[in-house]
Scaffold this active site. Sequence first.
Site, PDB file in Angstrom:
ATOM      1  N   HIS A  69       1.730   4.482  -2.737  1.00  0.00           N
ATOM      2  CA  HIS A  69       1.787   5.934  -2.514  1.00  0.00           C
ATOM      3  C   HIS A  69       3.171   6.462  -2.917  1.00  0.00           C
ATOM      4  O   HIS A  69       3.296   7.507  -3.550  1.00  0.00           O
ATOM      5  CB  HIS A  69       1.568   6.269  -1.032  1.00  0.00           C
ATOM      6  N   GLU A  93      -4.892   7.600  -3.038  1.00  0.00           N
ATOM      7  CA  GLU A  93      -5.371   6.312  -2.538  1.00  0.00           C
ATOM      8  C   GLU A  93      -5.664   5.347  -3.687  1.00  0.00           C
ATOM      9  O   GLU A  93      -5.583   4.134  -3.519  1.00  0.00           O
ATOM     10  CB  GLU A  93      -6.601   6.533  -1.651  1.00  0.00           C
ATOM     11  N   HIS A 108       0.835  -1.203   0.000  1.00  0.00           N
ATOM     12  CA  HIS A 108       0.000   0.000   0.000  1.00  0.00           C
ATOM     13  C   HIS A 108       0.879   1.265   0.000  1.00  0.00           C
ATOM     14  O   HIS A 108       0.721   2.149  -0.849  1.00  0.00           O
ATOM     15  CB  HIS A 108      -0.913  -0.015   1.228  1.00  0.00           C
ATOM     16  N   GLU A 109       1.801   1.324   0.940  1.00  0.00           N
ATOM     17  CA  GLU A 109       2.641   2.524   1.050  1.00  0.00           C
ATOM     18  C   GLU A 109       3.588   2.642  -0.143  1.00  0.00           C
ATOM     19  O   GLU A 109       3.878   3.751  -0.602  1.00  0.00           O
ATOM     20  CB  GLU A 109       3.402   2.546   2.374  1.00  0.00           C
TER      21      GLU A 109
END
Length: 500
Positions: A268, A294, A264-265
């Site tokens: 980003h 997101e 997830h990170e």
Amino acid sequence: MEKLEQLKTRLAEVMNLSYASAVLGWDQQVNMPPGGAAARAEQLATLSKLAHETFVADETGKLLDEAAIEVKDADYDSDEAALVRVVQHDYDLLTRVPTALVQEITRTTTLAHETWAKARAEDDYESFAPSLEKIYDLMRQKADALGYEDRMYDALLDQYEPGMKTADVQRLFDGLRKELVPLVAAIFERLDKVDESIMHLDYPEDRQAEFGLMVAKKLGYDMERGRLDKAVHPFTTSFSTNDVRITTRYYPDYLPASVFSTIHEAGHGLYEQGSAQVLEGSPLAGGTSLGVHESQSRMWENIVGRSRGFWRYFYPRLQALFSEQLGEVDFETFYRAINAVTHSLIRTESDEVTYNLHIMLRFEMENDLLEGKLAIKDAPDAWNAKMESYLGITPPDDTKGILQDVHWSSGLTGYFPTYSLGNFLAVQYWDKALQDVPSIPDDIERGEFGSLLSWLRDNIHVHGRKFWPAELTERVTGEPIQTKSFMRYLTDKFTDIYDL
Ligand code: CO
């Protein structure tokens, strides 16, 4: 373009101060001993005051007006026109709210954070209610200062998702709810189809870290311009396009936390690392909105990271690291376990299917609280009734209900919907990427992520903040944000996993 150059010089100072704050903030969450907290708060307050004062000064407004004249014939797509457009928007947002109100919000939320943390630990909503009352009063004042035409919430939402309107979010959620609630109910009937107990074995942290780092690098996260560290709450922060930090967390008895937080990170981080180099150091570097940000993290985490193709490549490697735990576990059992739907009461622990219902509830409550349709004292009951209606589960206490999130105590009203907008956009962008580059799924199975990343770079990342989220989505996909693609993706995926 003399005035534009002067404006850029001024903005570079603001950006440098903001980036310096980000370094201190990163250090606070990654390295700082507890004793440093008080001094760090002072240092951050000083830096953010300097950045704010420099930015909202009359001189910035004057330069903006003059630069606007210089760029009036420039192409809409040019960096020059975009800079003036975006900075004007930021300037309006920050100058409309009186300094006294900003300070009052900071003071109130700093205290409210402590009150909330204690109330949550002790399951004592009543002790938090006066703080929440005060915060909503301040949020109304802020919305009035920012200005809005239709709904008060529009003003607050616009801070995180420029241009998005409350009525649009409402329409998206209303459409989704009709199809999502029955899907959730159908899956809840068949939860025994998936056994996720293998995820709760003993997984040594050092091996989780080794695996996470391998995945992040393989996805294309550039370690020459980034770092992966450990933090209590995973986050991504940038000090430059060429220094983007990501963090993750490790639970020794639950493998998915680190694996999917890291992916997830990294999603980003890839977005932040992908801004065009010409935008470096300017307010145009970075992501255009929280929702679009997101969309990147969720695409990598869920659409890619929870797919069969991704694990065809990575599962043998994971098994090699955890041969004792997973050596005998077949591929399908593992695939289903990482996609298990659960009766979670907690948003941050919820799965792809139920997640947006948690957001919908918060969005509706925020609007009702803001517009005075719901009293603060009645909020826990309203929360529990919505949980029952959308998910068929009722929190046993407020700790697992209305007190679970940090956002309201921090004054982040209007923030939650961006999580769902990101989920919807992720599928729309993904569909378009596959249309343009049909080899992407096969490439992923071979551990080749470059074709997807290049597409994201060229179509989304490179633009930084040059285009508003709605413009970007229209340019990329040829249509506005919608939920039908997301719903089709969910239905297909989970009909298969749960044999619906
Ligand atoms: Co995120």
